[in-house]
Scaffold this motif. Structure first.
Motif, short mmCIF file in Angstrom:
data_model
loop_
_atom_site.label_atom_id
_atom_site.label_comp_id
_atom_site.label_asym_id
_atom_site.label_seq_id
_atom_site.Cartn_x
_atom_site.Cartn_y
_atom_site.Cartn_z
N ASP A 173 -46.24 -25.42 -42.99
CA ASP A 173 -45.06 -26.29 -43.06
C ASP A 173 -44.64 -26.83 -41.69
O ASP A 173 -43.70 -27.63 -41.61
CB ASP A 173 -43.88 -25.54 -43.67
N GLU A 206 -38.89 -26.80 -45.77
CA GLU A 206 -37.78 -26.01 -45.24
C GLU A 206 -38.28 -24.63 -44.83
O GLU A 206 -39.05 -24.00 -45.54
CB GLU A 206 -36.66 -25.86 -46.28
N LEU A 207 -37.84 -24.20 -43.67
CA LEU A 207 -38.14 -22.87 -43.17
C LEU A 207 -36.93 -22.33 -42.43
O LEU A 207 -36.13 -23.10 -41.88
CB LEU A 207 -39.33 -22.88 -42.21
N THR A 208 -36.79 -21.03 -42.41
CA THR A 208 -35.75 -20.40 -41.60
C THR A 208 -36.36 -19.85 -40.31
O THR A 208 -37.59 -19.69 -40.20
CB THR A 208 -35.09 -19.24 -42.37
N ALA A 209 -35.50 -19.53 -39.38
CA ALA A 209 -35.97 -18.94 -38.12
C ALA A 209 -36.68 -17.62 -38.38
O ALA A 209 -37.72 -17.32 -37.75
CB ALA A 209 -34.80 -18.74 -37.17
N GLU A 210 -36.18 -16.82 -39.32
CA GLU A 210 -36.80 -15.53 -39.61
C GLU A 210 -38.18 -15.70 -40.23
O GLU A 210 -39.09 -14.90 -39.98
CB GLU A 210 -35.90 -14.71 -40.54
N GLN A 211 -38.35 -16.74 -41.05
CA GLN A 211 -39.67 -17.02 -41.62
C GLN A 211 -40.67 -17.41 -40.54
O GLN A 211 -41.84 -17.02 -40.58
CB GLN A 211 -39.56 -18.11 -42.68
N ARG A 221 -40.52 -16.46 -37.41
CA ARG A 221 -40.78 -15.23 -36.65
C ARG A 221 -41.73 -14.30 -37.42
O ARG A 221 -42.67 -13.75 -36.84
CB ARG A 221 -39.45 -14.52 -36.37
N SER A 276 -35.63 -16.77 -31.17
CA SER A 276 -34.72 -17.79 -31.67
C SER A 276 -35.51 -19.06 -31.91
O SER A 276 -36.57 -19.28 -31.31
CB SER A 276 -33.57 -18.04 -30.68
N SER A 302 -35.09 -23.43 -32.92
CA SER A 302 -34.33 -24.66 -33.18
C SER A 302 -35.23 -25.60 -33.97
O SER A 302 -36.43 -25.70 -33.70
CB SER A 302 -33.92 -25.33 -31.87
N PHE A 303 -34.65 -26.28 -34.94
CA PHE A 303 -35.40 -27.26 -35.72
C PHE A 303 -34.94 -28.66 -35.32
O PHE A 303 -33.74 -28.94 -35.29
CB PHE A 303 -35.17 -27.03 -37.22
#
Length: 513
Positions: free
Chosen positions: A435, A464-469, A471, A486, A488-489
């Motif tokens: 992604d 869509e992705l989160t920061a945890e995904q 990582r 951390s 940033s998108f």
């Protein structure tokens, strides 16, 4: 002279003095020398020949210290493995160096099947834990019990002592070749400057930093040279650091700034008696002015030394001495100190000529402490050692009194919690996610880690992705400490005309954010 010589000296002169304190266990110099000689015999029995590489994958322990002497005693070359690496990274370093024997403890015995499958060079694995010996491995204690002690191979001088793997801009770790002379030159240079703080009848050194790291190894070598008892803790624990200092009356310790902050932040810190501590050396990553001020106030009776260097320098280049920490000059406190007795240090420009005092350029060093080269990387060796000087990749300046201040890095290396992380390696891992359309990785100031790994990510449309995904995905490919802390998108990355990411712009934007 080789790195095993100090053990001969102290086993001869103070055989019944404590050499290692490991929990309730106590090992004398006589016992340590006997076990090292037996380990040498055991390794020879496993087919280790002079120059063969032997790896250690373990937490700090008495046995780890035995290996640091026992491997060269057998004529072998040390390969201390970074315990935070993934199995793929460990296997790469084993195969790259053609390591044939791996010594592993209980903490990492679970990795044995994966390492056997991933590595083509391993032929023997020795288990040195307390748990039952895993199938297909050799028992460390059984090998020592069956082996006859052998004479020291007397490796020294230009002989290769160890291959210490460090990060690389290509995404693969590089093996730094250090000779016995390299390691001893750095250790002796550090000792000359600090001997008055280290040599005393009640001196004891605590190993809180991992022994696989060149900083931890360097402290162990300096300690062995002066014959001071070494207190080991398996891994860094901020409360246990203070508790061990109090219980064992520790007089000296090395800590990275991240460790220092954790020790000071621990709620039980003030309840421990740290009055025995005479010398605190810090280094391996930058320290903030605020943290240094806290340390000075929290440990008023302790002398502070800052050490600057890198693996390629075995590792010392400069020291900021205790008297400098008492000086009111804030410029000196922000510096990395002056060159050690063994090291010639200069600041040079792109033309390799030395710059005037105060001008910013690349920090270079030469001397007996400079590495032999990078294992199987002649081109990178030639580039790093051009003109006979080790080019550190760090930018800095030198003042009129010879104090060196590090201001930046030429390469995009991030130092987080005293570990080197290269942005290209992390970018490769993040970009491997289906992604992700693009990624740039930078280091940002962090109150805990000194710097944190920060990823700026562009996603494919409608994804869509989160920061945890991000990582979690990165941690499947690289060590956890390298994964972004951390994220940033953004819609797009700032690029130069040539298509390169403007990381200076990203750092400015993200710092403001």
């Amino acid at each position: 002279m080789g790195i095993t010589q100090p053990l001969h000296r102290w086993a001869q002169q103070t055989p019944d003095r404590e050499a290692v304190l490991d929990g309730p266990a106590r090992t004398t110099f006589r016992e340590l020398r006997e076990r090292v000689a037996r380990l040498g015999g055991a390794l020879r029995g496993l087919g280790v020949e002079p120059g063969d590489r032997v790896a250690i994958l373990a937490l700090n322990s008495t046995r780890y210290l035995e290996c640091l002497s026992g491997i060269p005693w057998a004529g072998g070359v040390l390969n201390p493995v970074n315990i935070r690496w993934s199995p793929a990274e460990i296997a790469y370093s084993l195969d790259d160096s053609q390591t044939s024997v791996l010594i592993v403890d209980d903490a990492f015995a679970g990795l044995i099947p994966a390492l056997r499958e991933a590595s083509s060079s391993l032929r023997e694995i020795v288990h040195m834990g307390a748990a039952p010996t895993p199938t297909g491995t050799r028992s460390y204690e059984a090998l020592l019990a069956a082996a006859e002690p052998i004479p020291d191979a007397d490796r020294g001088g230009d002989d290769l002592a160890g291959i210490f793997y460090t990060g690389g801009t290509t995404g693969f770790p590089k093996g730094v070749m250090l000779s016995h002379d390299n390691l001893l030159a750095s250790a002796m240079g550090g000792l000359v400057a600090t001997a008055s703080f280290r040599i005393a009848p009640n001196a004891r050194v605590l190993h809180a930093a991992p022994l696989f790291h060149i900083a931890g190894f360097g402290v162990a070598l300096m300690t062995s040279i002066v014959g001071v008892p070494q207190v080991v803790m398996p891994f860094f624990d901020p409360e246990q650091v203070a508790a061990l200092i109090q219980r064992e009356r520790v007089t000296e310790i090395f800590l990275a700034p991240t460790m220092l902050q954790m020790v000071l932040d621990h709620p039980e810190f003030a309840s421990h008696d740290l009055s025995s501590l005479r010398l605190l050396t810090y280094g391996a990553s930058p320290i903030t002015a605020a943290l240094l001020d806290r340390v000075l106030k929290a440990l008023p009776g302790t002398s502070l030394v800052q050490a600057y260097g890198q693996t390629e320098l075995s590792p010392l280049a400069t020291l900021l001495m205790p008297q400098d920490h008492l000086d009111a000059d804030p410029v000196k406190l922000r510096s990395a100190g002056r060159p050690c007795y063994h090291a010639d240090v200069r600041i040079v420009g792109p033309d390799e000529h030395e710059l005037a005092r105060g001008e910013i350029g690349e920090i270079v060093s030469r001397g007996d402490h400079v590495m032999v080269g990078y294992w199987n990387r002649p081109e990178e060796t030639g580039q790093a050692l051009r003109g006979g000087w080790m080019h550190t990749g760090d930018l800095g300046f030198m003042d009129a009194e010879g104090y060196v201040t590090v201001v930046d890095r030429l390469k995009d290396m991030i130092v987080t919690g005293a570990e080197n992380v290269y942005s290209a390696e992390v970018e490769n891992a993040v970009n491997a996610h289906p992604d992700v359309a693009g990624c740039a990785v930078i280091g940002l100031p962090d109150p805990t880690w000194g710097e944190r790994v920060h990823a700026v990510v562009v996603l494919h449309p409608d994804r869509e992705l989160t920061a945890e995904q991000i990582r979690a995905h990165a941690k499947t490919l690289i060590a956890g400490y390298k994964a972004p802390r951390s994220v940033s998108f953004v819609d797009a990355l700032p690029l130069t005309v040539a298509g390169k990411v403007k990381k200076s712009v990203l750092r400015e934007r993200e710092s403001e954010r």
